[in-house]
Design an enzyme around this catalytic site. Structure first.
Site, PDB file in Angstrom:
ATOM      1  N   ARG A  51       0.846  -1.200   0.000  1.00  0.00           N
ATOM      2  CA  ARG A  51       0.000   0.000   0.000  1.00  0.00           C
ATOM      3  C   ARG A  51       0.877   1.245   0.000  1.00  0.00           C
ATOM      4  O   ARG A  51       0.553   2.242  -0.623  1.00  0.00           O
ATOM      5  CB  ARG A  51      -0.961   0.000   1.213  1.00  0.00           C
ATOM      6  CG  ARG A  51      -1.673   1.335   1.389  1.00  0.00           C
ATOM      7  CD  ARG A  51      -3.007   1.255   2.124  1.00  0.00           C
ATOM      8  NE  ARG A  51      -2.988   0.421   3.292  1.00  0.00           N
ATOM      9  CZ  ARG A  51      -2.395   0.735   4.459  1.00  0.00           C
ATOM     10  NH1 ARG A  51      -1.772   1.892   4.596  1.00  0.00           N
ATOM     11  NH2 ARG A  51      -2.435  -0.101   5.474  1.00  0.00           N
ATOM     12  N   TYR A 103     -15.516  17.093 -16.331  1.00  0.00           N
ATOM     13  CA  TYR A 103     -15.989  15.708 -16.285  1.00  0.00           C
ATOM     14  C   TYR A 103     -17.090  15.565 -15.220  1.00  0.00           C
ATOM     15  O   TYR A 103     -16.935  16.056 -14.092  1.00  0.00           O
ATOM     16  CB  TYR A 103     -14.808  14.773 -16.007  1.00  0.00           C
ATOM     17  CG  TYR A 103     -15.231  13.347 -15.751  1.00  0.00           C
ATOM     18  CD1 TYR A 103     -16.031  12.666 -16.666  1.00  0.00           C
ATOM     19  CD2 TYR A 103     -14.851  12.685 -14.589  1.00  0.00           C
ATOM     20  CE1 TYR A 103     -16.449  11.358 -16.424  1.00  0.00           C
ATOM     21  CE2 TYR A 103     -15.249  11.380 -14.344  1.00  0.00           C
ATOM     22  CZ  TYR A 103     -16.059  10.733 -15.261  1.00  0.00           C
ATOM     23  OH  TYR A 103     -16.468   9.448 -15.020  1.00  0.00           O
ATOM     24  N   ASP A 175      -6.191  19.290 -14.577  1.00  0.00           N
ATOM     25  CA  ASP A 175      -6.521  17.956 -15.087  1.00  0.00           C
ATOM     26  C   ASP A 175      -6.091  17.927 -16.560  1.00  0.00           C
ATOM     27  O   ASP A 175      -6.706  18.578 -17.407  1.00  0.00           O
ATOM     28  CB  ASP A 175      -8.033  17.718 -14.927  1.00  0.00           C
ATOM     29  CG  ASP A 175      -8.456  16.313 -15.357  1.00  0.00           C
ATOM     30  OD1 ASP A 175      -7.752  15.712 -16.196  1.00  0.00           O
ATOM     31  OD2 ASP A 175      -9.509  15.835 -14.876  1.00  0.00           O
ATOM     32  N   LYS A 200      -6.994   6.912 -19.806  1.00  0.00           N
ATOM     33  CA  LYS A 200      -7.243   7.449 -21.144  1.00  0.00           C
ATOM     34  C   LYS A 200      -5.975   7.375 -22.003  1.00  0.00           C
ATOM     35  O   LYS A 200      -5.497   6.289 -22.283  1.00  0.00           O
ATOM     36  CB  LYS A 200      -7.800   8.864 -21.009  1.00  0.00           C
ATOM     37  CG  LYS A 200      -8.931   8.992 -19.967  1.00  0.00           C
ATOM     38  CD  LYS A 200     -10.114   8.130 -20.322  1.00  0.00           C
ATOM     39  CE  LYS A 200     -11.343   8.253 -19.474  1.00  0.00           C
ATOM     40  NZ  LYS A 200     -11.283   8.168 -18.048  1.00  0.00           N
TER      41      LYS A 200
END
Ligand code: P1T
Length: 384
Positions: A51, A103, A175, A200
């Site tokens: 983690r 978005y 972004d 993406k």
């Protein structure tokens, strides 16, 4: 490790990479392990628990930092997990100024999750710099920019936003999902944090969900890594490997996405039944000059509206496409079509999305890297 001075295309392949220490593997092994042996408590080879750190993730993060011209990068379980971590830097009472076109999932986490924790979000047309300045006050802690915006391809001036952020001691996060670092590197333009849905263009093959942040400041990356490790929003090693592999062809793919984007955008503009085409490469695009200044090309994301501008017509067109696949997401090698009002932006109330131009008639295309003639024939038959 390859020198940081390499040009961009070389950095996609070599940035931050070196053969694996164990056997010289040129690609990092996928380290499927949750934990690492310690000789004595605290005595280990730099890894304790996956983690916190994992060597495959470390290799991806070095690549991400290199291609975004940053000192550091963190990889996340998804783009949304990366956004979640940035907003957790804030306290109740803090305010965020964000683009008004963005978005739907980002709008949703801002308004439906973090607003309940006492954080205020202002959604502003950030192409209008005075409008942004008007919303800055003593509580403002973050400017959240998406450029190009999803789905209307508005271009926000990153340098202008950075001047406002610096003058007011506010963080600027960008972004960069739609552009990818091949087209635009916000840290070079004054941003503090770059965010990606690596699902993406960075991954590039529609086979993985992953998010990323890149930045320069040591104290800030330590805070973000602390929040990430506390929340556990980390990607698995196979996902990290897939995105690292995707990045190695980012430059070649983006070049073709941009060429095909231009061909498809020009075709749509010439079509008598198409009313409006949103693509920043057109000289008639309202922010074309800013796009030219801050982007190296204009990419393969396009939105358009048929002259009927109706739900029925949009549904008929996207359902008739044969090479473009009707699906959420973008940035893969294959062309995708989407209907923002019912898919990616359904979580934005109709009256709010329609005010910015996300009407029921809007269609979004992620133009892939097929032969552009085939993509244009497909659009021609779907438009009837
Ligand atoms: O899906 P995920 O990896 O969690 O990333 C979220 C995200 C963040 N920012 C932008 C600009 C995005 O486009 C996305 C995800 N977008 C889609 C799934 C879509 O089809 O638009």
């Amino acid at each position: 490790m390859a020198p940081k001075k390499l040009k961009f295309n070389s950095r996609t392949i070599h940035g931050g990479q070196h053969p694996d220490k164990a056997y010289g593997a040129v690609m990092p092994p996928v380290y499927f392990t949750s934990t690492y042996a310690q000789a004595k408590p605290g005595e280990h080879l730099g890894y304790e628990y996956s983690r916190s750190h994992n060597p495959t993730r470390t290799a991806l993060q070095a690549s991400l930092a290199s291609i975004e011209s940053g000192n550091y990068a963190l990889a996340f379980a998804s783009g949304m997990a990366a956004i979640d971590t940035v907003i957790k830097l804030l306290q109740p009472g803090d305010e965020v100024i964000s683009t008004n076109d963005l978005y739907g999932g980002t709008y949703r986490i801002f308004t439906k999750v973090f607003a309940a924790y006492g954080i205020t979000f202002h959604f502003v047309p950030m192409g209008d710099i005075d409008e942004v300045k008007k919303h800055v006050n003593a509580n403002t802690k973050l400017l959240w920019v998406e450029t190009p915006t999803n789905p209307l391809m508005q271009i926000i001036d990153i340098k202008a936003m950075s001047l406002i952020a610096k003058a007011n001691n506010v963080l600027l996060a960008v972004d960069n999902t739609f552009a990818s670092p091949y087209l635009q590197r916000p840290l070079e333009l004054g941003a503090d944090i770059v965010m990606h849905s690596a699902t993406k263009y960075l991954g590039g093959h529609s086979d993985v969900v992953l998010g990323a942040l890149a930045l320069n400041d040591t104290a800030l990356v330590e805070r973000l890594a602390f929040i990430q490790n506390s929340s556990g929003s980390v990607p698995g090693p196979m996902d990290a490997f897939l995105v690292l592999r995707g990045i190695k062809t980012l430059h070649v793919r983006m070049q073709r996405h941009s060429e095909n984007g231009r061909a498809v955008a020009e075709y749509l503009t010439s079509h008598p039944d198409v009313e409006k085409v949103y693509w920043p490469g057109f000289e008639t695009h309202p922010n074309h000059e800013v796009a030219k200044a801050q982007m190296d090309d204009f990419g393969g994301m396009i939105s358009f509206v048929h002259k009927d501008n109706s739900l029925d017509k949009a549904v008929a067109i996207v359902s008739a496409l044969k090479i473009f696949t009707l699906a959420e997401s973008l940035g893969g090698v294959e062309s995708l079509a989407g209907h923002p009002a019912s898919m990616t932006h359904a979580s934005i109330p109709k009256e709010i999305r329609e005010k910015t131009g996300v009407t029921d008639g809007l269609i979004r295309l992620s133009v892939g890297i097929e032969d552009s003639e085939d993509l244009i024939s497909d659009l021609a038959q779907a438009l009837g």
